[in-house]
Design an enzyme around this catalytic site. Structure first.
Site, PDB file in Angstrom:
ATOM      1  N   ARG A 142       0.561  -1.430  -0.461  1.00 18.89           N
ATOM      2  CA  ARG A 142      -0.436   0.194  -0.621  1.00 18.89           C
ATOM      3  C   ARG A 142       0.499   1.232  -0.136  1.00 18.89           C
ATOM      4  NH1 ARG A 142      -4.197  -1.174   4.206  1.00 18.89           N
ATOM      5  NH2 ARG A 142      -2.672  -2.105   5.981  1.00 18.89           N
ATOM      6  N   GLU A 181      -4.746   5.735   5.902  1.00 16.21           N
ATOM      7  CA  GLU A 181      -4.404   6.805   7.056  1.00 16.21           C
ATOM      8  C   GLU A 181      -3.185   7.066   5.963  1.00 16.21           C
ATOM      9  OE1 GLU A 181      -2.909   2.029   9.087  1.00 16.21           O
ATOM     10  OE2 GLU A 181      -4.371   3.085  10.503  1.00 16.21           O
ATOM     11  N   GLU A 332     -11.084   2.213  13.052  1.00 19.15           N
ATOM     12  CA  GLU A 332     -10.840   0.838  12.770  1.00 19.15           C
ATOM     13  C   GLU A 332     -10.953   0.879  14.236  1.00 19.15           C
ATOM     14  OE1 GLU A 332      -8.013   0.175  10.803  1.00 19.15           O
ATOM     15  OE2 GLU A 332      -8.620   1.233   8.771  1.00 19.15           O
TER      16      GLU A 332
HETATM   17  C1  GLA Z   1      -5.030  -0.789   9.666  1.00 23.77           C
HETATM   18  C2  GLA Z   1      -5.048  -0.009   8.546  1.00 23.77           C
HETATM   19  C3  GLA Z   1      -6.450  -1.171   7.935  1.00 23.77           C
HETATM   20  C4  GLA Z   1      -5.858  -3.077   8.370  1.00 23.77           C
HETATM   21  C5  GLA Z   1      -5.508  -2.660   9.945  1.00 23.77           C
HETATM   22  C6  GLA Z   1      -4.616  -4.345  10.104  1.00 23.77           C
HETATM   23  O1  GLA Z   1      -5.146   0.314  10.749  1.00 23.77           O
HETATM   24  O2  GLA Z   1      -6.147   1.008   8.109  1.00 23.77           O
HETATM   25  O3  GLA Z   1      -6.296  -1.820   6.456  1.00 23.77           O
HETATM   26  O4  GLA Z   1      -5.073  -3.190   7.834  1.00 23.77           O
HETATM   27  O5  GLA Z   1      -4.814  -1.916   9.782  1.00 23.77           O
HETATM   28  O6  GLA Z   1      -4.304  -4.082  11.749  1.00 23.77           O
END
Ligand code: GLA
Length: 693
Positions: A142, A181, A332
């Protein structure tokens, strides 16, 4: 979390005082609460593109049965939405969103720009980042694209715009998450980015003379005669250049984000929000600047190895709330375990529920698990989930479901409420970076010191705002800036005004040393506030061993850092002095306080041990008239408060290993139990919600 506050009668009085305070609570709409939806929501990250369409209905049925109300969707689905350049396919996504809507689940659409498709990288390799070592990043992870590439931005704009044209009026789409992120704020170290940095510097400094002066480039022959000579810093460099590079990163990601916000806003209903999912104390850029154009801030709350530390987690919630000084979302959080820590242990039963409630107590109006179900392949195969690879619920599903049912049951208590604090902690990215660049002792951890202040001040107040040093401060009885290293004149004026008007300002070590160019101030610390304090720092010391301290706050030790203060004005009061140490510090002042105009300033020149920190906080409480928002709670119990028109609601969580009995200041509605009461018994990780209106 322990409190040794006040006798019961006095704490009732304190509560009445704080109720009077919440009567004046601002009554503006809370953008984190979606019209037509419950005030607090639980959801999950869902990736329909990874599964046959025939499976979606079952996923959504299970979500609905668990009372999940939100899915975040599409943030990594670029190759499905634009399978080849300029050919968009949103039909599948529309069917997924509408099917979710049928199950009373709203969608948050992520723009997929953290994962550009392979065709894009192949056709336009110039959109891929160049790392500091000169290597171009490959497709397949990513954040491989360059946020500063105009070509990449154009692709980002187009996909965001196409998504907005299709979904900007879809009633089942509540809002938008930009990117994911924010590519960890990674930068491309290519020539074009360097030119952008130089142009940014030119716009800021106007002349090279100006830049050379502020960066003191006469040091080590750094003087620049042409803008093109200025490098991107790799490793250590001139501190002025390094701080400006951080600001340029902030600028780059802010404009990267704005490019997408503009594309979305052009085609979407005003009711649809925009947000970004940030990462607590991640310090890649200045979050106050980045979050400005967003409707609200969100963050991704992960424990990783170990178990939830309520202070650390509470501090991160309060930091995120402080970005925009309003409620936020937890976009998240981990359903038990992650996959990226050294040890991916599972949270204990009930711990994730406690975490979700803690988030709400600190001002979150939504909590989403990452993720609903893992993809059968890909880098995150064995991350925590709610549904296993076989498509049936794992045991954690029940805990998520319990939490979601509880959210749904008591949501109205939280409608139009938000935390309201008498105490603020100031957190400055400039100061954080300046200290990180020149730590002087590797043990110096400004976030750790912030946390120590947080822990001590939360004991006396039970509610803290963490805000930018430039935030409006007039509502606070006490403002502490544990590490305000960069303290230019305009900021000093802002803080002086706060003290003048009756506030109590507490400065920690290393405060008031630098200007906005990361140059030393031509004054001693605390710089432009020396005259307010009537005292100054004579010399500072990175400590090899702890130094004894004693005075009005009792006795204890300083560690890591100690500053030798000197009073210059009658009326200054020395609260702590150093004992025998390196000779320089022996018998010298460590803490000085002074009444100034209607307020007070206190300078704490060392990192104090926990006992002294607690005594300091008690003293600050007395001096500033801070009252706890609830009153006494037993050891291991955290209380948070949210305030709305005519009501306040408390979230009580027991983080200790044993049951705890909490006496409420008076009878309240215990809304989870659905009864009235003046006490609660909390098992380990037990939660109570007490509504007072
Ligand atoms: C991050 C990402 C998610 C995933 C989580 C896994 O926060 O935003 O896409 O990869 O970590 O813990």
């Amino acid at each position: 979390m322990s409190t040794s506050f006040l006798p019961r009668a006095v704490s009732c009085l304190a509560l009445l005082v704080s109720i009077a305070a919440f009567a004046q609570a601002p009554n503006k709409p809370i953008p984190t609460q979606i019209p037509g939806q419950n005030a607090i929501l639980l959801g999950a990250a869902w990736y329909p593109e990874q599964w046959p369409e025939s499976r979606w209905e079952e996923d959504l049925r299970l979500m609905e049965a668990a009372d999940l109300k939100v899915v975040r969707i599409a943030e990594f689905a670029w190759s499905r939405m634009e399978p080849s350049e300029g050919h968009y396919d949103f039909d599948w996504l529309e069917r997924a969103i509408n099917l979710a809507g049928k199950h009373h689940i709203v969608s948050v659409l992520g723009t997929p720009t953290a994962t550009p498709p392979a065709w894009l990288a192949r056709k336009y390799p110039d959109t891929l980042r160049i790392e500091a070592n000169g290597q171009r990043v490959m497709h397949g992870n990513r954040a491989h694209a360059s946020a500063s590439s105009p070509r990449y931005r154009e692709f980002c704009r187009r996909i965001a715009e196409q998504m907005a044209i299709r979904f900007g009026h879809n009633p089942n789409v509540a809002g938008w998450q930009i990117d994911n992120e924010y590519g960890y704020a990674l930068m491309s170290y290519d020539e074009a980015t360097r030119q952008q940095f130089q142009a940014w510097l030119k716009a800021k400094y106007k002349t090279l003379d100006n830049l050379n002066t502020h960066w003191t480039t006469s040091y080590w022959s750094q003087t620049y005669d042409d803008w093109v000579e200025i490098p991107i810093p790799i490793g250590g460099h001139n501190p002025g250049l390094m701080l400006d590079w951080k600001r340029f990163i902030t600028y780059t990601w802010a404009s990267y984000q704005q490019n997408q916000i503009d594309a979305i806003r052009k085609h979407s209903d005003a009711r649809q929000f925009t947000t970004g999912n940030f990462m607590g104390f991640f310090d890649g850029f200045d979050h106050y600047t980045i979050t400005e154009p967003l409707t609200f801030a969100s963050w991704d709350d992960y424990v990783g190895t170990g178990h939830v530390d309520p202070d650390r987690n509470g501090l991160s919630h309060d930091l995120t709330r402080g970005f925009k000084r309003q409620n936020f979302w937890v976009m998240e959080t981990q359903p038990g375990a992650v996959n990226w820590s050294p040890l991916n242990n599972f949270l204990n039963r009930g711990e994730a529920r406690a975490m979700a409630w803690q988030a709400v107590g600190h001002g979150a109006d939504d909590v989403n698990y990452w993720q609903w179900r893992s993809a059968l392949n890909g880098q995150e195969e064995i991350h925590g989930v709610l549904v296993g690879p076989d498509g049936t619920p794992v045991p954690f599903y029940d805990e998520a479901s319990q939490t979601a049912h509880e959210f749904a049951k008591v949501e109205s208590s939280f409608r139009d409420t938000q935390p309201l604090s008498q105490v603020a902690l100031l957190y400055s990215y400039d100061s954080h970076w300046a200290i990180q660049f020149q730590k002087h002792t590797e043990k110096y951890d400004d976030i750790g010191i912030l946390k120590a202040y947080y822990r001590a001040l939360r004991q006396i107040s039970q509610s803290i705002d963490v805000v930018s040093a430039y935030a409006p401060l007039e509502g606070y009885k006490l403002v502490a800036a544990p590490s305000l290293n960069v303290l230019p004149k305009d900021l000093a004026d802002h803080l002086r005004e706060y003290v003048r008007n009756g506030g109590h300002l507490v400065l920690g070590p290393r405060s008031g040393m630098k200007d906005e160019f990361n140059a030393l101030l031509p004054q001693r610390q605390p710089g432009f506030l020396v005259d307010v304090l009537g005292a100054r720092v004579e010399q500072y010391y990175a400590l090899e061993t702890n130094v004894p301290l004693s005075g009005a706050w009792g006795s204890g030790e300083a560690s890591i850092w100690a500053e030798q203060l000197k009073s210059q004005t009658p009326g200054d009061e020395v609260l702590l002095k150093y004992g025998k140490s390196n000779g320089w510090l022996d018998g010298q002042p460590c803490v000085i306080t002074r009444a100034y105009d209607k307020g007070r300033i206190t300078y704490v020149g060392a990192v104090l041990d926990d006992k002294l920190m607690a005594a300091a906080a008690d003293w600050m409480k007395q001096k500033s008239g801070v009252t706890p928002v609830f009153g006494q709670v037993p050891d291991g119990v955290e209380v948070s408060r949210r305030v709305g028109p005519g009501k306040q609601v408390f979230v009580l969580i027991n983080y200790s290993q044993e049951s705890r009995h909490v006496a409420l200041p008076h009878v309240m509605n215990l809304v989870l139990e659905g009864k009235q009461g003046d006490k609660v018994d909390l098992p380990p990780f037990g939660v109570a919600v007490a509504l007072d209106k």
